[in-house]
Design a protein around this motif. Structure first.
Motif, short mmCIF file in Angstrom:
data_model
loop_
_atom_site.label_atom_id
_atom_site.label_comp_id
_atom_site.label_asym_id
_atom_site.label_seq_id
_atom_site.Cartn_x
_atom_site.Cartn_y
_atom_site.Cartn_z
N SER A 97 -55.52 40.28 -60.23
CA SER A 97 -56.53 41.33 -60.44
C SER A 97 -56.14 42.61 -59.72
O SER A 97 -56.28 43.71 -60.25
CB SER A 97 -57.89 40.88 -59.90
OG SER A 97 -58.32 39.74 -60.57
N ARG A 98 -55.63 42.46 -58.50
CA ARG A 98 -55.18 43.61 -57.72
C ARG A 98 -54.10 44.39 -58.51
O ARG A 98 -54.11 45.61 -58.55
CB ARG A 98 -54.70 43.08 -56.38
CG ARG A 98 -53.94 43.94 -55.50
CD ARG A 98 -54.58 45.09 -54.79
NE ARG A 98 -55.67 44.91 -53.87
CZ ARG A 98 -56.65 45.82 -53.74
NH1 ARG A 98 -56.65 46.91 -54.47
NH2 ARG A 98 -57.61 45.63 -52.89
N LEU A 99 -53.20 43.65 -59.15
CA LEU A 99 -52.15 44.30 -59.93
C LEU A 99 -52.73 44.96 -61.18
O LEU A 99 -52.32 46.05 -61.57
CB LEU A 99 -51.06 43.29 -60.32
CG LEU A 99 -50.26 42.69 -59.16
CD1 LEU A 99 -49.19 41.74 -59.68
CD2 LEU A 99 -49.62 43.79 -58.32
N LEU A 100 -53.70 44.28 -61.81
CA LEU A 100 -54.31 44.86 -63.01
C LEU A 100 -55.05 46.15 -62.69
O LEU A 100 -55.24 47.01 -63.55
CB LEU A 100 -55.28 43.87 -63.65
CG LEU A 100 -54.68 42.63 -64.31
CD1 LEU A 100 -55.79 41.79 -64.92
CD2 LEU A 100 -53.67 43.01 -65.38
N LEU A 101 -55.48 46.29 -61.43
CA LEU A 101 -56.22 47.50 -61.03
C LEU A 101 -55.28 48.69 -60.77
O LEU A 101 -55.75 49.81 -60.62
CB LEU A 101 -57.06 47.22 -59.78
CG LEU A 101 -58.29 46.35 -60.01
CD1 LEU A 101 -58.89 45.88 -58.70
CD2 LEU A 101 -59.33 47.10 -60.83
N THR A 102 -53.99 48.44 -60.69
CA THR A 102 -53.04 49.55 -60.56
C THR A 102 -52.75 50.08 -61.97
O THR A 102 -52.96 49.37 -62.94
CB THR A 102 -51.70 49.10 -59.94
OG1 THR A 102 -51.04 48.22 -60.86
CG2 THR A 102 -51.91 48.38 -58.62
N PRO A 103 -52.29 51.32 -62.04
CA PRO A 103 -52.00 51.85 -63.38
C PRO A 103 -50.66 51.35 -63.93
O PRO A 103 -50.18 51.87 -64.93
CB PRO A 103 -51.96 53.37 -63.14
CG PRO A 103 -51.60 53.51 -61.71
CD PRO A 103 -52.12 52.32 -60.99
N SER A 104 -50.07 50.36 -63.32
CA SER A 104 -48.74 49.92 -63.75
C SER A 104 -48.79 49.33 -65.15
O SER A 104 -49.83 48.90 -65.61
CB SER A 104 -48.20 48.89 -62.77
OG SER A 104 -49.05 47.78 -62.74
N ARG A 106 -48.78 46.94 -68.07
CA ARG A 106 -49.20 45.53 -68.19
C ARG A 106 -48.01 44.64 -68.55
O ARG A 106 -47.87 43.53 -68.09
CB ARG A 106 -50.28 45.35 -69.27
CG ARG A 106 -51.38 46.40 -69.27
CD ARG A 106 -52.37 46.19 -68.19
NE ARG A 106 -52.13 47.05 -67.05
CZ ARG A 106 -52.95 47.18 -66.02
NH1 ARG A 106 -54.08 46.53 -66.01
NH2 ARG A 106 -52.64 47.96 -65.01
#
Ligand code: ATP
Ligand code: MG
Lengths: 263, 314
Positions: A97-104, A106
């Motif tokens: 979830s933390r990664l999904l919250l970054t604009p990186s 998918r």
């Protein structure tokens, strides 16, 4: 300030791949058992079964060259399955979830562990080939043949990584994802694993070996180890792998798009 | 893109007909400190997850800084910092590595990422543990690292879902101080959920209370207390048994009565006028409280009242 910054697919992929590699290196237990099992195939079956290569169906082939693809393919499954396992861990501890919250990107989030898994797999395969070399392996197709084997392994690994990532993102829990990797047992053993097709006695096993994609992978690898450059087994091997990759990677892409936008 | 939040008729129904959010609307202005309160299971975290692009709403529109969350989630992600209720930390990497990685994903160069990691590790007081794997951190250390990750890119809007849960008092205060500084000095918009109501009382410009998926009260802390229009009469007894008896005797005096252990709180429209009757009733029943207090309602009182009203109606 944040709005002026730009995302980059390449940087994201690099960052995620690096992180996956670090994770693998810090947890040697992720790959060492798998590597040992693969080498075990090589030593035990080469030592214990090599006598059967005297049978005419082997046409004088060395049993080491015959069994080597089994060892390589089983190692590849472990390496590729690690990609799915890594994602499951992220899902379970909330880091996903933390990664999904970054604009990186998918795609990069999923690609990182896959690329790291492929690198792991290449190194493992290299290691197995070196061990086999010291056991007396001769590759009929020469150095080019080794490259072909590495490519086949990569393709197979990619197909399996796609599958493991898809299962991971769908089930989101470690047990199910682990259970998902068990398909590899029938895939490896219901095939021309220990003896050539002509020597398989049971009718059902013949059928299983015929529809099992792993058979064509084994045959392609064996052809370069034993016979040299032969077009048909290679074409067939690469075609089967391309088809598998197409299926499992679409599966993982669909699962990923579902997982990253939960409803 | 500015720091505003606008939510219109947000509905979220999970599988199995779980109505987590049932038509919530609110606006938060740029630089405002907004507190979103509510009992367990009220729908706070669900709202946070929807506002921050993690979960899709069933219906409703959300604009973060004027940008539609459903249409341009990536643009929204550049400008928000989110600390979810459950921390999200990779146990294998070290605190420093995690912050640096987070910074890289937000477009920082390697050098910038290093500098930012140093700043943040100092801010959340994790310098000593910076190079140990996060899996070995205590719960509070993990929470602080999670907050550092949230702040990496200096977001315009912060979503903090119970950010100080599990922190010891001194760390909690340090975090509150930083959140306050970000809001007052940097003009960061804050969307906060918390169970520490006095802190919401002191810090928040505006508060909404959500219960069972619906907003049941909104306003500044003062407004909420005033609209409640109640005073709270607090009685403390020697024995729990006395308190229980008192809560029965006094029940029809006020709008609402709460009894916990040796303490009874009576909510009533005009505390001072009622006092003589209250004392008479206690006397008749041979009850004499150790302590008696009439006070204007606290935010706790407002919270208990508006969320209980609903329970009674349901
Ligand atoms: N992924 C999910 N699937 C199904 N139901 C869910 C899911 N997430 C939350 N819910 C349900 O939605 C409701 C609201 O939950 P939510 O987590 O938003 O509450 P909350 O206000 O944050 O509570 P708390 O104070 O305990 O954190 C609950 O009934 C919960 O069971
Ligand atoms: Mg919550």
């Amino acid at each position: 300030m944040s709005e002026q910054r730009k995302g980059s697919f390449l940087v994201d992929t690099l960052v995620f791949t690096k992180r996956s590699i670090v994770t693998i290196i810090r947890n040697p237990l992720i790959f060492i058992p798998n590597l040992i099992i693969s080498l075990f195939f090589l030593f035990v079956y080469e030592g214990g079964l090599s006598g059967i290569s005297e049978l005419p169906a082997f046409e004088g082939a060395n049993y080491l060259a015959f069994i080597l693809p089994v060892s390589i393919v089983s190692a590849a499954i472990g390496g590729a399955g690690g990609a799915g396992q890594a994602l499951v861990k992220d899902l379970e501890n909330g880091y996903f979830s933390r990664l999904l919250l970054t604009p990186s990107s998918r795609l990069a989030i999923v690609l990182g562990p896959i690329i790291a898994g492929m690198l792991q797999l290449l190194i493992q395969t290299g290691l197995i080939l070196v061990v086999a070399y010291f056991l007396g392996l001769e590759v009929a197709a020469g150095f080019g043949g080794v490259i072909v084997v590495l490519l086949l392994t990569l393709g197979w690994g990619l197909a399996f990584a796609g599958y493991s990532v898809g299962v991971a993102l769908r089930t989101k829990n470690a047990q199910s994802a682990q259970a998902g990797t068990f398909v590899f047992f029938p895939l490896i053993f219901l095939s021309t694993t220990f003896v050539p097709y002509e020597l398989i006695e049971a009718g059902w096993l013949k059928v299983a070996a015929t529809i099992n994609p792993t058979t064509y992978l084994f045959e392609a690898m064996r052809s370069v180890f034993i016979d040299g450059w032969e077009a048909w087994p290679l074409v067939r091997g690469f075609l089967v792998i391309a088809l598998l990759c197409a299926i499992t990677i679409s599966f993982s892409a669909i699962s990923a798009s579902k997982a990253v936008s939960a409803d | 893109m500015d720091g505003s939040i606008s939510v219109h008729e947000l509905v979220k129904t999970y599988k199995g007909d779980v109505k987590a959010v049932q038509g919530v609307s609110f606006e938060v202005g740029e630089g405002e400190f907004f507190a979103f309160l509510g009992p367990n299971g009220a729908g706070k975290s669900t709202t946070v997850q929807i506002l921050t692009t993690l979960v899709k709403p069933t219906t409703g529109t959300i604009r973060i800084g004027g940008v539609d969350v459903g249409e341009e989630p990536e643009r929204v992600r550049w400008n928000i910092g989110v600390a979810l209720q459950e921390t999200g930390i990779d146990p294998v990497l070290t605190g420093r590595e995690l912050i640096e990685m987070q910074a890289r994903l937000f477009g920082f160069t390697k050098k910038e990422a290093k500098t930012r990691a140093d700043e943040l590790l100092t801010l959340v007081d994790l310098n000593d543990a910076a190079d140990r794997p996060c899996g070995k951190y205590s719960g509070g250390m993990r929470r602080r690292l999670d907050l550092a990750l949230t702040l990496v890119h200096k977001p315009k809007i912060l979503f903090l879902d119970e950010p100080t849960t599990g922190l010891d008092p001194s760390n909690r205060q340090a975090i509150w101080k930083e959140i306050k500084r970000l809001n007052r000095e940097e003009g960061t918009t804050i969307f906060l959920t918390t169970q520490y109501l006095e802190e919401a009382d002191q810090l928040a410009d505006r508060i909404s209370i959500i219960n069972q998926g619906k907003i049941v009260a909104s306003g500044s802390a003062e407004e909420l207390k005033r609209t409640l229009g109640f005073d709270a009469i607090q009685l403390v007894f020697e024995a729990d048994e006395e308190a229980e008896r008192a809560s029965k005797v006094l029940a029809d005096l006020g709008e609402n009565i709460e009894c916990s252990k040796d303490e009874v709180t009576l909510y009533t429209e005009n505390g001072t006028q009622l006092l003589s009757e209250l004392v008479r009733k206690l006397d008749e029943n041979n009850l004499s409280p150790k302590k008696l207090n009439v006070k204007p309602p606290s935010l706790d009182d407002v919270f208990i009242n508006v969320t209980n009203e609903q329970k009674e109606r349901a």
